[in-house]
Write a protein that holds these residues in place. Sequence first.
Motif, PDB file in Angstrom:
ATOM      1  N   ALA A 164      76.509  39.567   7.193  1.00 46.03           N
ATOM      2  CA  ALA A 164      77.966  39.593   7.300  1.00 46.03           C
ATOM      3  C   ALA A 164      78.524  38.186   7.358  1.00 46.03           C
ATOM      4  N   ILE A 167      78.294  36.756   3.846  1.00 42.05           N
ATOM      5  CA  ILE A 167      79.264  37.333   2.907  1.00 42.05           C
ATOM      6  C   ILE A 167      80.664  36.812   3.197  1.00 42.05           C
ATOM      7  N   ALA A 168      81.001  36.698   4.481  1.00 44.59           N
ATOM      8  CA  ALA A 168      82.366  36.327   4.841  1.00 44.59           C
ATOM      9  C   ALA A 168      82.633  34.840   4.657  1.00 44.59           C
ATOM     10  N   LYS A 169      81.589  34.068   4.360  1.00 42.27           N
ATOM     11  CA  LYS A 169      81.752  32.626   4.204  1.00 42.27           C
ATOM     12  C   LYS A 169      82.624  32.316   2.993  1.00 42.27           C
ATOM     13  N   ASN A 170      83.287  31.204   3.041  1.00 46.28           N
ATOM     14  CA  ASN A 170      84.100  30.802   1.898  1.00 46.28           C
ATOM     15  C   ASN A 170      83.191  30.184   0.846  1.00 46.28           C
ATOM     16  N   HIS A 171      83.054  30.852  -0.286  1.00 50.96           N
ATOM     17  CA  HIS A 171      82.061  30.426  -1.263  1.00 50.96           C
ATOM     18  C   HIS A 171      82.595  29.409  -2.260  1.00 50.96           C
TER      19      HIS A 171
END
Lengths: 172, 101
Positions: A164, A167-171
């Motif tokens: 999670a 996924i929630a990281k700023n890519h």
Amino acid sequence: MIMNSPLMIGFLALTVLTCGSAFLMLWTKNVLHAALAMFMTMLGLAGFYVLAFADVMAVSHLMIYVGGVLILILFGIMMTGQRTSKTGQTNELFTEQKGRFWAFFIGLTVFFGLSWLLGQQDFYAFSDMDQQSKLGRVGLSFMLEYSFPFELTGVFLLIALVGATYIAKNHE
Amino acid sequence: MNEIPLIFFLWVGAFLFATGLSIILIKRNVIFVLMGVELMLNAANLNLIAFSRGDDQNQGLMMGLFVLVIGVCEMSIALAIILQVYRRFKKIDIDQFQSRN
């Protein structure tokens, strides 16, 4: 008579609380109101767990849902831009609804179908209900016959948290 | 005999399940749909706990605790995905996703 016992009165009050807030969740178009109604529903469910002599479940349910999931949902509402209502009031978060009749119809059908199906059966208890706290036995069960699922759940929780976060990281 | 009949718990569970299903069908906001999923999960959990009341081995109770953990994992991952969808499309309505046939 069972209907007049204090346990039953508590059960009826909890039913009104839980089912009323669940129906409010269905009725309202405001996401924040729905989150509040979900909070009340979870409180009522914890009360039901207490009435079913599952104190461990009630406490963990309160901690996880009211303390964890609800905060998560509020963060989700906050971080995703919600549409405001057409009147332009900024505090009113507006959710579109579609297919009201069919959803209502299907919900009613499922409710009455399940009630009918469950009313057909003749359930009986394996043993007498003991009204003691089940905390000790739950702890022993976690360490004895459920030790493998317990460890697996720990690993699963770790994987879910790491996933999670990733996924929630700023890519960008 | 001072216990609540089992069928009452089952009725409440059925009501919560039907309400969660209706929420999933009606609402067009992904977070709202997720709340409906949680409601259905908890309705099933209530049934497990109610059946576990008359079981000296507490099987339903243990299963309910595991269901609780799985539900939380599902919730956290789903919200992370919703956040990422919002970053990319600036909207989280269900109707915005259309297949290219």
